[in-house]
Scaffold this motif. Structure first.
Motif, PDB file in Angstrom:
ATOM      1  N   ARG A   4      13.642  17.422  26.604  1.00 20.65           N
ATOM      2  CA  ARG A   4      12.437  18.163  26.671  1.00 20.65           C
ATOM      3  C   ARG A   4      11.749  17.745  25.216  1.00 20.65           C
ATOM      4  N   LYS A   5      10.537  17.551  25.135  1.00 26.89           N
ATOM      5  CA  LYS A   5       9.593  17.515  24.134  1.00 26.89           C
ATOM      6  C   LYS A   5       9.753  18.801  23.267  1.00 26.89           C
ATOM      7  N   SER A   6       9.986  18.973  21.881  1.00 29.38           N
ATOM      8  CA  SER A   6      10.019  20.157  21.185  1.00 29.38           C
ATOM      9  C   SER A   6       8.860  20.105  20.295  1.00 29.38           C
ATOM     10  N   ALA A  11      15.042  17.985  20.118  1.00 29.46           N
ATOM     11  CA  ALA A  11      14.917  17.655  21.533  1.00 29.46           C
ATOM     12  C   ALA A  11      15.669  18.644  22.136  1.00 29.46           C
ATOM     13  N   GLY A  12      15.541  18.749  23.394  1.00 27.79           N
ATOM     14  CA  GLY A  12      16.227  19.823  24.402  1.00 27.79           C
ATOM     15  C   GLY A  12      17.542  19.518  24.437  1.00 27.79           C
ATOM     16  N   ASP A 148      12.472  30.738  27.040  1.00 25.63           N
ATOM     17  CA  ASP A 148      11.939  29.170  26.945  1.00 25.63           C
ATOM     18  C   ASP A 148      12.502  28.270  27.777  1.00 25.63           C
ATOM     19  N   GLY A 243      17.294  30.255  26.714  1.00 23.52           N
ATOM     20  CA  GLY A 243      16.835  28.738  27.216  1.00 23.52           C
ATOM     21  C   GLY A 243      16.971  28.336  28.693  1.00 23.52           C
ATOM     22  N   GLU A 247      18.781  22.812  31.055  1.00 24.80           N
ATOM     23  CA  GLU A 247      18.650  22.250  29.961  1.00 24.80           C
ATOM     24  C   GLU A 247      19.327  22.955  28.696  1.00 24.80           C
ATOM     25  N   ASP A 250      15.683  24.840  23.548  1.00 23.80           N
ATOM     26  CA  ASP A 250      15.301  23.720  22.757  1.00 23.80           C
ATOM     27  C   ASP A 250      15.920  23.524  21.523  1.00 23.80           C
ATOM     28  N   ARG A 251      16.520  22.566  21.002  1.00 25.74           N
ATOM     29  CA  ARG A 251      17.484  22.544  19.797  1.00 25.74           C
ATOM     30  C   ARG A 251      16.620  22.850  18.697  1.00 25.74           C
TER      31      ARG A 251
END
Length: 289
Positions: A4-6, A11-12, A148, A243, A247, A250-251
């Motif tokens: 996923r775009k963060s 990134a996810g 999230d 989260g 996934e 998000d990191r």
């Protein structure tokens, strides 16, 4: 799996004496079309429908207890008349139409076999803006959940049920998330959907700043690499960030949080389901109070 775009640059992560029945103002067929899992009526600015089709005894009772004016239509089986007498009397007094229908009709109306003998169309309660929620929040210990990417309605319902049980102040929902209360989520919540408000966030950076200004710390919940939940010091005002089911969170967001927490286990399975993890996290915070 595509990450996923963060918004944070990361990134996810992959890894019963019945009342006399009142005649409804408008007689409508019980076998009307139903869209599975969706509310009914027009859409509001957030794209959510104005009406929500609820089913399940505790979900309908909780809405009636807190927001009776939200009720628009009611369908029930004959066997539910004694249990729902107060609601039916209110319908008679306020000219709200209700119909006693057959099991097959209820199944079609709810688009589920888990209707528990009652289906209701109610006005949806819109999420609160974060600033409004913070303005009305009392001083002292407070706990909230930031979801999230969580999207499964049964997980949302289970989280709402646990949140109501442990006195969570709100469920925080990112501004672009498709997450919204559905009939399925409300039934699984067993009345918890009326006890815990949904709060719609703005830009993530702004939301974090507002929460910190109100004394909250944010705790990212991660499968591995976080501090032991049961040994960590948990602040009095805390937001757990949970989260997505598949996934994880998000990191980049996890790194931006004040704490990173993991639930220790045997390792026999990779992790807990997000709803089960939420219950463990909430119980751990409550035990410190």
């Amino acid at each position: 799996m595509t990450a996923r775009k963060s918004p944070w640059g990361g990134a996810g992560r992959g890894g019963r004496d019945a009342p006399e029945r009142a005649a409804p103002r408008r007689r409508e067929p019980a076998r009307e079309p139903v869209v599975r899992g969706e509310g009914r009526g027009g859409a509001d600015d957030a794209g959510e429908s104005r009406e929500l089709r609820l089913y399940g005894l505790n979900a309908v009772r909780a809405t009636f207890a807190r927001r009776p004016q939200a009720l628009r239509k009611l369908y029930l089986s004959e066997s539910r008349i004694p249990a729902l007498q107060p609601l039916l009397k209110w319908c008679v007094a306020n000219r709200i139409g209700y119909r006693v229908v057959e099991e097959d009709d209820l199944r079609r109306l709810a688009a589920s076999q888990h209707h528990e003998g009652v289906v209701a169309d109610v006005l949806r309660e819109p999420p609160l803006p974060l600033s409004n929620w913070l303005d009305g929040l009392s001083q002292g210990p407070q706990l909230a959940l930031w979801l999230d990417g969580v999207g499964n309605p049964h997980n949302l319902g289970a989280i709402l049920r646990s949140a109501a049980h442990f006195g969570v102040a709100a469920i925080l929902v990112p501004r672009h998330a498709q997450l919204a209360l559905s009939g399925a989520a409300a039934r699984v919540a067993e009345g918890g959907a009326e006890a815990v408000p949904l709060v719609r966030l703005g830009r993530p950076e702004n939301a974090v700043a507002q929460l910190r200004a109100a004394g909250f710390l944010l705790a990212a919940t991660v499968v591995e690499g976080g501090d032991d939940l049961f040994a960590a010091a948990l602040p009095e005002r805390l937001v757990y960030v949970l989260g997505a089911e598949g996934e994880g969170m998000d990191r980049g967001f996890a790194q931006a949080c004040d704490l990173r927490l993991s639930i220790p286990g045997t390792g026999a399975v990779e992790s807990l389901n997000v709803a089960a993890a939420a219950a463990v996290m909430l119980a751990s915070w409550q035990a410190r109070r």
